[in-house]
Design a protein around this motif. Structure first.
Motif, short mmCIF file in Angstrom:
data_model
loop_
_atom_site.label_atom_id
_atom_site.label_comp_id
_atom_site.label_asym_id
_atom_site.label_seq_id
_atom_site.Cartn_x
_atom_site.Cartn_y
_atom_site.Cartn_z
N LEU A 187 -47.04 29.77 92.74
CA LEU A 187 -47.30 30.44 90.97
C LEU A 187 -48.64 30.35 90.76
O LEU A 187 -49.49 30.77 89.98
CB LEU A 187 -47.58 29.07 90.26
CG LEU A 187 -45.56 28.92 89.55
CD1 LEU A 187 -45.88 27.49 88.64
CD2 LEU A 187 -44.64 29.99 89.24
N ASN A 188 -49.61 30.38 92.07
CA ASN A 188 -50.94 30.66 92.36
C ASN A 188 -52.18 29.76 90.76
O ASN A 188 -53.46 30.33 90.88
CB ASN A 188 -51.56 32.78 91.35
CG ASN A 188 -52.85 33.08 92.32
OD1 ASN A 188 -52.95 32.60 93.37
ND2 ASN A 188 -53.48 33.68 91.91
N ARG B 199 -57.11 26.51 85.51
CA ARG B 199 -56.30 27.43 85.47
C ARG B 199 -56.99 28.53 86.15
O ARG B 199 -56.83 30.19 85.44
CB ARG B 199 -55.59 27.90 85.11
CG ARG B 199 -53.67 26.17 84.86
CD ARG B 199 -52.92 26.70 84.27
NE ARG B 199 -52.79 27.60 82.85
CZ ARG B 199 -53.40 27.21 81.75
NH1 ARG B 199 -52.99 26.02 81.68
NH2 ARG B 199 -53.11 27.82 80.70
N ARG C 48 -41.26 28.59 85.38
CA ARG C 48 -42.22 27.93 85.18
C ARG C 48 -43.64 29.02 85.34
O ARG C 48 -44.41 28.86 84.39
CB ARG C 48 -42.71 27.51 86.24
CG ARG C 48 -41.89 26.33 86.74
CD ARG C 48 -42.03 25.68 88.42
NE ARG C 48 -41.22 24.36 88.67
CZ ARG C 48 -41.65 24.11 89.98
NH1 ARG C 48 -42.53 24.29 90.81
NH2 ARG C 48 -40.23 22.45 89.99
N ALA C 49 -43.28 29.91 85.29
CA ALA C 49 -44.37 30.86 84.99
C ALA C 49 -44.10 31.75 83.98
O ALA C 49 -45.36 32.71 82.83
CB ALA C 49 -43.43 32.54 86.09
N ARG C 50 -43.08 32.20 83.23
CA ARG C 50 -43.53 32.46 81.44
C ARG C 50 -43.55 31.20 81.06
O ARG C 50 -44.43 31.48 79.91
CB ARG C 50 -41.19 32.02 81.07
CG ARG C 50 -40.90 32.98 79.94
CD ARG C 50 -39.60 33.20 79.31
NE ARG C 50 -38.90 33.98 80.59
CZ ARG C 50 -37.80 33.94 81.57
NH1 ARG C 50 -37.65 33.34 81.34
NH2 ARG C 50 -38.35 35.91 82.04
N ALA D 98 -38.55 28.86 89.30
CA ALA D 98 -40.18 30.24 89.25
C ALA D 98 -40.35 30.85 88.00
O ALA D 98 -40.95 30.84 87.55
CB ALA D 98 -39.94 30.12 90.71
N ILE D 99 -39.28 31.61 87.91
CA ILE D 99 -39.35 32.45 86.95
C ILE D 99 -39.54 31.47 85.41
O ILE D 99 -40.44 32.40 84.60
CB ILE D 99 -37.95 33.23 86.43
CG1 ILE D 99 -38.39 34.47 85.81
CG2 ILE D 99 -36.98 32.35 86.29
CD1 ILE D 99 -37.82 35.78 86.25
N LEU E 260 -46.04 29.48 81.93
CA LEU E 260 -48.00 29.36 82.24
C LEU E 260 -48.27 30.69 81.56
O LEU E 260 -49.61 31.08 80.53
CB LEU E 260 -47.98 30.12 83.73
CG LEU E 260 -47.83 28.10 84.67
CD1 LEU E 260 -48.03 29.22 85.57
CD2 LEU E 260 -48.57 27.44 84.42
N ARG E 261 -47.23 31.68 80.71
CA ARG E 261 -47.36 33.04 80.53
C ARG E 261 -47.67 32.46 78.82
O ARG E 261 -48.52 33.54 78.02
CB ARG E 261 -46.95 34.13 80.79
CG ARG E 261 -47.23 34.50 81.94
CD ARG E 261 -46.04 36.46 82.02
NE ARG E 261 -44.93 36.20 81.66
CZ ARG E 261 -43.78 35.83 82.43
NH1 ARG E 261 -44.27 35.70 84.40
NH2 ARG E 261 -42.81 35.99 82.39
#
Length: 254
Positions: free
Chosen positions: A197-198, A172, A92-94, A89-90, A96-97
């Motif tokens: 991830l919202n 998104r 995936r978030a990276r 998950a971390i 997206l950013r």
């Protein structure tokens, strides 16, 4: 770009100013020969920094063969869902950013004739790009719009006068705040929940909705971009067609 091209094709002579955080444009389609990539070649579950270096090395390999970076992107495409599912998950978030926008402009390319229209408008000055964040807009008593922008880099706030504002921020966005009545009803009843991830609905790998209590539904399914948190590459027709085919087979069996 669809909105800009529509305005230009309609003969609009006004100034057009797209605002985005990166100020990037989709790359142009061109003939490609996808690199052959086997599962053993892919660093599944690796940090985004490793995956990024790996993809860049593929692009260099494609160019050494006389091709372009498109061969690398198109070679990776069949494996995107597997790569996404392998990421913690971390990571995936990276992605997206820091990397999602760069991936999108290379993956979701535009036809050469559309790119030519954009290039002409940029050359003439009718179209220009602004890197910044849209903070909001308010209507003046003259019927125009005052747009508030925070520019990238300097971080300064600026106000622009516009005849009309088009919201092209895409999919998104906050799933709860921008939920349709149907989706809002699912949230309110507890039949669905937002993914960690919202960016969409929480679904399992069979496209089943996950309820507020964490249970996968046997009656409610999600297809297309709303399920992007589970599959990521699920906006193009071939990807959605594959998803619906698998869902149809599941429903027939059940």
């Amino acid at each position: 770009m669809d909105r800009v091209i529509s305005l230009l094709k309609a003969g609009q002579k006004v100034k057009i100013l797209p605002v985005s955080r990166r100020g990037l444009l989709p790359r142009t389609h061109a003939p490609s020969s996808p690199l052959p990539i086997s599962l053993g070649d892919i660093p599944f579950g690796a940090p985004m920094s490793v995956l990024t270096d790996w993809l860049r090395s593929l692009a260099r390999r494609a160019e050494q063969r006389g091709g372009t970076w498109r061969d690398a992107i198109d070679g990776v495409r069949p494996h995107i869902k597997s790569i996404w599912r392998s990421l913690p998950a971390i990571e995936r978030a990276r992605f997206l950013r820091h990397a999602a926008t760069l991936w999108d402009v290379h993956r979701h390319r535009i036809p050469p004739d559309a790119a030519a229209i954009i290039d002409d408008a940029l050359s003439s000055g009718q179209l220009s790009l602004l890197r910044g964040a849209f903070l909001g807009a308010s209507r003046t008593h003259h019927g125009t719009e005052t747009v508030n922008i925070r520019t990238s880099g300097s971080g300064e706030n600026m106000k622009l006068d516009a005849g009309i504002v088009f919201d092209c921020r895409g999919i998104r966005r906050d799933p709860a705040r921008h939920a349709s009545p149907l989706i809002a009803g699912l949230f309110a009843s507890g039949a669905a929940r937002i993914d960690p991830l919202n960016i969409g609905l929480d679904v399992d790998l069979s496209s089943r909705l996950i309820s507020a209590s964490g249970k996968a539904s046997d009656r409610l399914f999600a297809i297309g971009p709303v399920s992007r948190a589970a599959f990521w590459e699920i906006t193009a027709i071939p990807d959605i067609r594959d998803q619906t085919q698998k869902l149809a087979a599941t429903l027939i069996v059940s």
